[in-house]
Design a protein around this motif. Sequence first.
Motif, short mmCIF file in Angstrom:
data_model
loop_
_atom_site.label_atom_id
_atom_site.label_comp_id
_atom_site.label_asym_id
_atom_site.label_seq_id
_atom_site.Cartn_x
_atom_site.Cartn_y
_atom_site.Cartn_z
N UNK A 1 -7.67 86.40 -15.54
CA UNK A 1 -8.91 86.32 -14.77
C UNK A 1 -8.65 86.47 -13.28
N UNK A 2 -7.44 86.15 -12.85
CA UNK A 2 -7.06 86.30 -11.44
C UNK A 2 -6.39 87.64 -11.18
N UNK A 3 -6.53 88.57 -12.13
CA UNK A 3 -6.06 89.96 -12.02
C UNK A 3 -4.55 90.10 -12.09
N UNK A 4 -3.86 89.14 -12.67
CA UNK A 4 -2.47 89.38 -13.07
C UNK A 4 -2.52 90.21 -14.36
N UNK A 5 -1.58 91.11 -14.51
CA UNK A 5 -1.61 92.05 -15.63
C UNK A 5 -0.50 91.74 -16.63
N UNK A 6 -0.83 91.79 -17.90
CA UNK A 6 0.11 91.47 -18.97
C UNK A 6 0.31 92.70 -19.84
N UNK A 7 1.54 93.24 -19.85
CA UNK A 7 1.86 94.43 -20.61
C UNK A 7 2.96 94.12 -21.63
N UNK A 8 3.04 94.95 -22.66
CA UNK A 8 4.08 94.76 -23.66
C UNK A 8 4.57 96.10 -24.17
N UNK A 9 5.86 96.17 -24.42
CA UNK A 9 6.47 97.34 -25.06
C UNK A 9 7.08 96.88 -26.37
N UNK A 10 6.50 97.35 -27.48
CA UNK A 10 6.99 96.96 -28.81
C UNK A 10 8.07 97.94 -29.25
N UNK A 11 9.23 97.41 -29.59
CA UNK A 11 10.37 98.24 -29.96
C UNK A 11 10.74 98.09 -31.43
N UNK A 12 9.77 97.69 -32.24
CA UNK A 12 10.05 97.49 -33.66
C UNK A 12 8.79 97.77 -34.47
N UNK A 13 8.99 98.15 -35.71
CA UNK A 13 7.86 98.36 -36.62
C UNK A 13 7.45 97.07 -37.30
N UNK A 14 8.14 95.98 -37.01
CA UNK A 14 7.91 94.72 -37.72
C UNK A 14 7.40 93.62 -36.79
N UNK A 15 6.84 94.00 -35.64
CA UNK A 15 6.35 93.01 -34.70
C UNK A 15 5.15 92.26 -35.23
N UNK A 16 4.97 91.05 -34.73
CA UNK A 16 3.87 90.19 -35.14
C UNK A 16 2.59 90.61 -34.42
N UNK A 17 1.59 91.16 -35.11
CA UNK A 17 0.35 91.61 -34.45
C UNK A 17 -0.36 90.50 -33.70
N UNK A 18 -0.34 89.30 -34.25
CA UNK A 18 -1.01 88.17 -33.60
C UNK A 18 -0.38 87.87 -32.25
N UNK A 19 0.93 88.01 -32.17
CA UNK A 19 1.64 87.78 -30.92
C UNK A 19 1.30 88.87 -29.90
N UNK A 20 1.20 90.09 -30.36
CA UNK A 20 0.96 91.21 -29.43
C UNK A 20 -0.47 91.28 -28.93
N UNK A 21 -1.37 90.54 -29.55
CA UNK A 21 -2.78 90.56 -29.14
C UNK A 21 -3.03 89.93 -27.78
N UNK A 22 -2.09 89.15 -27.28
CA UNK A 22 -2.32 88.44 -26.02
C UNK A 22 -2.19 89.37 -24.81
#
Length: 479
Positions: free
Chosen positions: A440-461
């Motif tokens: 909300x304060x305009x900090x940005x959250x990015x992710x690079x997934x390097x696996x086909x087995x990542x947890x979708x729930x974790x990556x949703x944030x």
Amino acid sequence: MLDSLQFGVMLAESGLLDEAVREVMMRPQLMMIAESSPGIQSAMKSQVSKWKNQIRAQLGQVTIEEKFAEEIALYQLSIELDSTEFVKRLDDILIQLSVCSAFFGKASELAAHPHHRYSPMFQSYFCNQWFESIAAELKQAQSDEVKQHKQALLTDLYQRVDTLNAMPEMTESGDANKLGRLWDMAAAKLSKTEVNLLQQFAAFLKGQKGLQKIAEQLGRMADQVSDPNSSKAPVEELELVEEQLDQVTDDIVGIHEGNDLSKLLPNETMFLAYPELEVIFYKHLVDHQLMNYHMQGKQRKLRKVKTHKKAAEQAMLDKGPFILAIDSSGSMEGFPEKCAKALAYGLMQIALAEERDCYVVMFSTELITYELTKKDGLREVLNFLSYSFHGGTDMPSALERAIEQMLDDKYKNADLVVLSDFIAPAPPAALTQKIEQLKAEKNRFHALNLSSYGNPELMQIFDHLWDYTRSPIQRLFKR
């Protein structure tokens, strides 16, 4: 009367340092690297200027060496003696000079003629020659010290040139005006193995077009963020406008009745030629019925206008730093590890080019942190690139550390980039809430997934998620 400090200051300003600086800056190799980038040239000049100030302070202290201090004290005593006392004590002075002064030979020669001693000008001439001897010795001592320090400076400058030459991809990318920080970082002396390591990851990144594209997109995203605390109300600003005014006498546009004598038609003055008609003229003047030229013109003036557009333009935030949270667990070994290190290396290049800080949190079952863009950051980069991934995954601790950094004034408006295979549980609710507050304060959250087995729930944030695996088809997602 001159004491040792005055001697030192006098000689420190004798031009030795200026000549040394000119000689350093005229070295061909240094001139070439300086001309290659305004940023490097500015950083190099700043470094040489600091060196000059430090050595100037040291030159003033050359005279504290025992032999100079003892001789100058003897010289001061001698010039304070009257001529009679000086002649009486001359032999004792010569004995002391034999121990502490290069002037002893010349002094003995001057005192060898007995009739010279009793000349009224002898003391003055003797002390003048002595002063010149002390000055020459001090100047030589300072010259030797300048040469010694100049060689150390040249060694450091050439070292930085060699380090930059080992990283051509760093000097060729970004704005040439902003490479001063890279010059500061290049103080690190690299071994052949370390140079090969940098070149290896540079070549790997160059071959991974998808990673390059992600790095470029991350660099551009900060340009699209406006300040959430800026006012959304209309902004008043001044605007230049033109107005038609009768008072501006640019053009004659007609004739009208009035009482302006400066715009009077010539035939109106005929009433004044006859006394019996003069009263008619004055009546027309009072009644504003004299025939006047009608003048009109344009006048420019400033007026206030309200606009929303300017408020939005002024609300854009400056690009903030990068915070990289890199999964260094054993499951990242191999291709994912190479990708994580190469992307971090690429983002460091962007951070340097755009004068942004870059902070790394490596996480497995423990946390290791590096600040890659500080003065000794190149050494930290090498430590990071040579680190072997192992252990389990503790992502919540890494995210907590990253959030702590974002709360620091230095890391406000940051881009957090998490590089992981995301084989881990979803974060606790309290941590997710902190992340949402920072978003909300305009900090940005990015992710690079390097696996086909990542947890979708974790990556949703995360705001933006890129999927990058060994698959020939590399997919790019943006939520």
